[in-house]
Structure formats: structure tokens, C-alpha cells
Design an enzyme around this catalytic site. Structure first.
Site, PDB file in Angstrom:
ATOM      1  N   GLY A   1       0.861  -1.190   0.000  1.00 42.28           N
ATOM      2  CA  GLY A   1       0.000   0.000   0.000  1.00 42.28           C
ATOM      3  C   GLY A   1       0.887   1.225   0.000  1.00 42.28           C
ATOM      4  O   GLY A   1       1.262   1.730   1.052  1.00 42.28           O
TER       5      GLY A   1
ATOM      6  N   MET B   1       1.234   7.815   2.830  1.00 45.89           N
ATOM      7  CA  MET B   1       1.981   7.401   4.019  1.00 45.89           C
ATOM      8  C   MET B   1       2.934   6.261   3.698  1.00 45.89           C
ATOM      9  O   MET B   1       4.086   6.262   4.142  1.00 45.89           O
ATOM     10  CB  MET B   1       1.013   6.990   5.135  1.00 45.89           C
ATOM     11  CG  MET B   1       1.677   6.704   6.453  1.00 45.89           C
ATOM     12  SD  MET B   1       2.530   8.141   7.120  1.00 45.89           S
ATOM     13  CE  MET B   1       1.109   9.170   7.470  1.00 45.89           C
TER      14      MET B   1
ATOM     15  N   ASN C   1      -4.529   3.292  10.226  1.00 45.73           N
ATOM     16  CA  ASN C   1      -5.482   3.858  11.168  1.00 45.73           C
ATOM     17  C   ASN C   1      -6.586   2.859  11.456  1.00 45.73           C
ATOM     18  O   ASN C   1      -6.814   1.935  10.685  1.00 45.73           O
ATOM     19  CB  ASN C   1      -6.113   5.127  10.588  1.00 45.73           C
ATOM     20  CG  ASN C   1      -5.188   6.316  10.695  1.00 45.73           C
ATOM     21  OD1 ASN C   1      -4.410   6.433  11.641  1.00 45.73           O
ATOM     22  ND2 ASN C   1      -5.278   7.199   9.723  1.00 45.73           N
TER      23      ASN C   1
ATOM     24  N   ALA D   1       1.438  12.783   5.331  1.00 46.28           N
ATOM     25  CA  ALA D   1       2.010  12.788   3.988  1.00 46.28           C
ATOM     26  C   ALA D   1       0.909  13.053   2.983  1.00 46.28           C
ATOM     27  O   ALA D   1      -0.266  12.814   3.267  1.00 46.28           O
ATOM     28  CB  ALA D   1       2.683  11.445   3.685  1.00 46.28           C
TER      29      ALA D   1
ATOM     30  N   LYS E   1      -5.738   7.575  18.960  1.00 46.82           N
ATOM     31  CA  LYS E   1      -5.798   8.149  17.618  1.00 46.82           C
ATOM     32  C   LYS E   1      -7.137   7.830  16.967  1.00 46.82           C
ATOM     33  O   LYS E   1      -7.742   8.666  16.295  1.00 46.82           O
ATOM     34  CB  LYS E   1      -4.643   7.618  16.760  1.00 46.82           C
ATOM     35  CG  LYS E   1      -4.500   8.365  15.449  1.00 46.82           C
ATOM     36  CD  LYS E   1      -3.289   7.914  14.644  1.00 46.82           C
ATOM     37  CE  LYS E   1      -3.157   8.761  13.384  1.00 46.82           C
ATOM     38  NZ  LYS E   1      -2.138   8.217  12.469  1.00 46.82           N
TER      39      LYS E   1
ATOM     40  N   ASN F   1     -10.015  10.245  15.399  1.00 42.22           N
ATOM     41  CA  ASN F   1     -10.498  10.022  14.037  1.00 42.22           C
ATOM     42  C   ASN F   1     -11.983   9.681  13.998  1.00 42.22           C
ATOM     43  O   ASN F   1     -12.670  10.017  13.038  1.00 42.22           O
ATOM     44  CB  ASN F   1      -9.698   8.892  13.377  1.00 42.22           C
ATOM     45  CG  ASN F   1      -8.299   9.341  12.977  1.00 42.22           C
ATOM     46  OD1 ASN F   1      -8.053  10.534  12.756  1.00 42.22           O
ATOM     47  ND2 ASN F   1      -7.377   8.407  12.905  1.00 42.22           N
TER      48      ASN F   1
ATOM     49  N   SER G   1      -9.191  13.236   6.544  1.00 42.58           N
ATOM     50  CA  SER G   1      -8.978  12.377   5.363  1.00 42.58           C
ATOM     51  C   SER G   1     -10.273  11.723   4.892  1.00 42.58           C
ATOM     52  O   SER G   1     -10.462  11.501   3.695  1.00 42.58           O
ATOM     53  CB  SER G   1      -7.944  11.304   5.682  1.00 42.58           C
ATOM     54  OG  SER G   1      -8.382  10.505   6.759  1.00 42.58           O
TER      55      SER G   1
END
Lengths: 310, 310
Positions: free
Chosen positions: A8, A12, A106, A132, A188, A192, A261
């Protein structure tokens, strides 16, 4: 030599891969985006930083064409693609009995899904505070500083953890071994699970969201549900710390001017990672019989919106 | 002669007022929209039905200019304007000790707010299943059939109830005296608390909302919170009946192709009636210590959206 794959190679994955490659490690990027893979192989990865723009030569391969064996595979696909990716890498014989599978994705529950395919003792979890961007195929945009928290998924320490830590740190990625990576992952994920879907539903920047005078009253029940579910999974989250962290992102000088995102995914017609955030909280809630009404409603609202794209 | 005022002469106020006027009653329209009032006074109210278009002469007056006394005042303002309207009508000496104040507004808690200004024994509540549209100032659009459920707010029967019933029925408005008007009010408010805000948040028609395969799972917790709060207020709501009613509105042949009125309010830059629907449920929940997390989240989401307009 230790062979590393980045499974992937989006923004990132590109950042991590390029950092390791620049430090001299053997890195292969694996991705499904043909044009991206072609650009990287033909022209190298173009890297734009705050200072300058340069090119890093790094091999890239389409997932379907991957071959050879890797000692470390860093998973940075979208959450919903990780199982399929790992299954393919396994079928292509790229994983041996000592291969470390490091998820930097994530969201919640990756260790549970990935351990259906490889033993938990081979799985490592990391949380990255790096960011990124991708300006186009083969074009990375790297800004700001970050850090990485890392631990074996079963909580054990081993020599591979040290090897991975050393590689990340000699690549300038500012990593440390965590004694409780799940706490970092859930912290995190809480941030999110609040800002990603709500800014997507409302079509607001983080700053615009935070301008609402009852924002704290609005987000506290969502956070409390996540804390309750976390407790059932022996993850010790602190409400005030989480609320402070979310509120610290509101100012324009912080992340305020950005859309999260998920907002970008939705507006670009992609499926979101909602099922690995609020949706995963709802699933855990069912297992432990803990009510999660606000997380369920948020999950439904995002699925309703996704229907407009699909 | 019995003098009737329609306080708030938008689409629904216009429909009720015109019907009463056509049956020969003494009706005055009261509204704040200058252009609307002028058009009605200069040209009469233009009424377009499925069959034809005609004009009804009916006096209209700006709220600030209202004078004289009324025996029946039908309140059909937006929910947030009703108290100010009633207060003004009181200060202008238009209300006497036998004036009936009849609220036909959507939403919850009107009797509690209005009874701060006039005795509860003068307040009547009605639920209307009629619909109406306004094509422009002085231009009504009347389609379909409807009915009206009516009761004195304190549950008592009196001769005024009969008088009002008779006027509505001789005007073809298909009214009946209810033995439990609160049940009708709460049933309608439940439907409105689900479809109005969710279709507004999602920017979807009722049909599009209903296409979501987990729609029932999505709306059930919202309905259950309303039922719990209703129980505390001695209102006996049935979950299955409410869910059936909501789901019956999904098909294109039913209300499916419409956006609910809140969607129209929001998209026209007006404040919504959310505080009189889900927001009122949340307030009652606080009083009775009943958790209402999904209604609270919905209320916050709409308030967040309203910030974009105001």
C-alpha cells in the site's frame, strides 16, 4: 540483506518507504494503482518537501505481480484492503515463518483480522504521527515532523522489534517501542472517530466544526462510548486527555484549516474507513453488550452518504 | 359574529384561513411578511388546486398593525415565533377571557410555552394531516386531502371545543375531537424528528433515505428514545406503529419524492424547528433523567449546519 515491502504505497506508504530507502535499506513498494507504479519505476518517486524537490529511485510493483520473500511487510493499504492484500502476499509466497507483518494503518481491530492469516506473534502494530500527501502518481508531498509508536501485537518483546525499531530510527522516522501500543491506537482512533465522520457529514473543516459553541457537549457522548468499549477490552483511556487532544486540533494554527482524510475520501468518491472506526466500536459494543448509540448513528450516516457515490 | 384570526398565514395558515373564509366565517390573516400581506389585500388570495385556480378575498394584516378582539386565534407561525406572536397579540388587546388559542403547529411542548401567557384552559391543540404550499406572496397551492385532530390542552371538554369543531367541519377541514391529542402530536413529532433532520443532514429525499438497507436499524434507537421520554410524560406510543408509519412514507407513491420541510427551511437559509422536535426530546430527557444520545447528536448536527447560514 533484510528485505522490506511496503504494502500500500499511497502517501503514508510512500513516506515510510522513501525514508527507509534513502537510509540504504532494500525496499519494494507494492500497490494496485498502475499509473503510480509505472511513474515510480520510470522516473523514480518525486519528493517535494518544505525545502526542495528531489527524486528517490525505489522499485514498485503491482500487487498481482509481486514475487520473492520479504522479512518485513509494512501494511499501509486502506483498512478495507488489508486482508485481501495480506492474503495475496501469502498466496504469492512472499511471507516466510519469520516475516514481520507491521500494520501502520489507522483504525481498530487490524490485529484481529490479520491474525486470521498469520500468527499473532508475527504481527506488529504501530501508530504514526507522520503525515504525507500525494500530489499525483509518483509524486509525494512531505511536510512536518512525526513519530512512530511500535509494539508486537501480543505485547511480547522480541529481537525483531529491535531490528524494526533500528531501521525506522536510522531512517529518521523517530520511532519508539511502546509498552501499550493499543492505548496509542485507540487514542488516535478516538480522534479520528469524532472529527473524520462529523466533518464529513457536515462538510466542515476542523476549525469550522470547533466553532460550534456546544462542540464539547456534542462530542463527549461519542468519546464516552469509545472509552466504555475500550475498558471492556482492557484499554485504559482518559476522557479529559482525549477531549483535550480533539480540541487542540481546532485552531487554524493546528489542523483547523484541514478537512479530515475521510472527507477527502468521500468527496473523491471512495469508500471511507468508517467500519474500522465508529463501526468497529459498534461491533465491539455488541460483543460486550455496551450501548453505542452515537457511534452507531454516525456509522449509519456515513454509510447513507456513501450510497450517493456507489 | 365569531371572529377568527390566523396567526401565521404561511402555507398551512393560508389553507385553514381560506377554508374558513369560504364557508362564510369572519377570518383575518396575521403575518409578518409585508409583500404577502399586501398581495392578499390588493388581489385577494390566489388559490390553485388540482382542479382550478380562483381568488378568495380575505383581510390580511401585519402583526404590528393587528387590532380588535378575536374569539379564536389559530397559531400557525413557525414554532420559534409563536410565543412572540402570542405576546404581541396579548399586548395589542386582541385576546379576551374567552378567546380560544388553538395551536396547529408541528413539534412538542407548545402548550407549556403558550400557557405561560394564557391559561391552559384557553389553549387548544390540534394536529393537522392537511398539507399546503405557497408558490409566492399571496399564492396558495392546495393539493390532497387531510384531517384535523383537536382537544383542549388540559384534556377537558367544553362548548368552545364543539364550536371550533363545527366551524372546521362546515369548512370541509375534516376535524374530530380527540380523546388523546398528545398521542397524535407525539406520533407526528416522532415522524418529523426522524425524517426531517436526517434528510436535511444527508441532503436526501425521503425515498433516498429509505433505500438504505439498514434504515430501520438506523432509526429505531431514535424512536425508542422518544417513546421512553413520552412514557415519562404519560404518552403511550407504540414502537411498531411509529416505525410502520415512517416506513410507509418511503415509497415514491407516498411522500418519497419530497424533501421534508426542514430540508426546505435549511436550504432557504431559515432556522429550523429542530429545538421543538429532537431538541425538545433532549430537554424532556434531562428533566426525567432519560438518556437521549441519538436525539442530542441529531440536534447538534442540525445546529452545526445552521451555523453555515447564520
Amino acid at each position: 540483506m533484510y528485505k522490506i515491502a511496503i504494502a500500500g504505497a499511497g502517501a503514508m506508504g510512500g513516506r515510510i518507504g522513501v525514508s527507509l530507502k534513502q537510509a540504504g535499506y532494500d525496499v519494494t513498494l507494492i500497490d494496485d494503482w498502475q499509473e503510480h507504479v509505472n511513474c515510480i519505476n520510470e522516473n523514480g518517486m518525486e519528493v517535494q518537501t518544505e525545502m526542495d524537490t528531489y527524486t528517490v529511485n525505489i522499485p514498485a510493483v503491482l500487487t498481482k505481480d509481486v514475487s520473492g520473500q520479504f522479512d518485513l511487510i509494512i501494511i499501509l493499504t486502506k483498512a478495507m484492503q488489508s486482508e485481501k492484500m495480506l492474503q495475496h502476499l501469502q498466496e504469492a509466497n512472499t511471507i516466510h515463518k519469520d516475516t514481520a507483518i507491521l500494520s501502520m494503518m489507522n483504525g481498530l481491530g487490524h490485529e484481529e483480522r490479520l491474525s486470521k492469516l498469520v500468527p499473532l506473534s508475527q504481527i506488529y502494530l504501530a501508530v504514526t504521527m507522520w503525515t504525507a500527501g500525494l500530489r499525483g502518481p509518483g509524486q509525494l508531498l512531505l511536510e512536518g515532523e512525526g513519530a512512530i509508536d511500535l509494539q508486537r501485537a501480543d505485547g511480547e518483546k522480541d529481537s525483531r522489534t529491535e531490528v524494526i525499531l533500528n531501521m525506522l530510527n536510522t531512517s529518521g522516522l523517530n520511532a519508539q517501542i511502546s509498552s501499550d501500543v493499543f492505548k496509542s491506537i485507540w487514542s488516535k482512533a478516538t480522534l479520528n472517530s469524532v472529527l473524520n465522520p462529523l466533518c464529513t457529514i457536515l462538510d466542515k473543516t476542523i476549525y469550522e466544526f470547533g466553532c460550534y459553541e456546544d462542540a464539547q457537549d456534542m462530542i463527549t457522548p461519542i468519546v464516552d462510548e469509545i472509552i466504555s468499549v475500550g475498558q471492556a477490552k482492557h484499554i485504559d483511556l482518559n476522557r479529559q486527555t482525549l477531549l483535550d487532544k480533539i480540541e487542540a486540533s481546532y485552531p487554524k494554527e493546528a489542523q483547523g484549516l484541514h478537512y479530515p482524510s475521510m472527507h477527502q475520501d468521500y468527496n473523491n468518491g471512495r469508500l471511507t474507513e468508517i467500519d474500522y472506526l465508529n463501526g468497529q466500536i459498534v461491533e465491539y459494543g455488541k460483543v460486550f453488550n455496551i450501548p453505542t448509540p452515537t457511534n452507531a448513528l454516525i456509522t449509519h450516516l456515513i454509510h447513507q452518504l456513501e450510497m450517493k457515490n456507489h
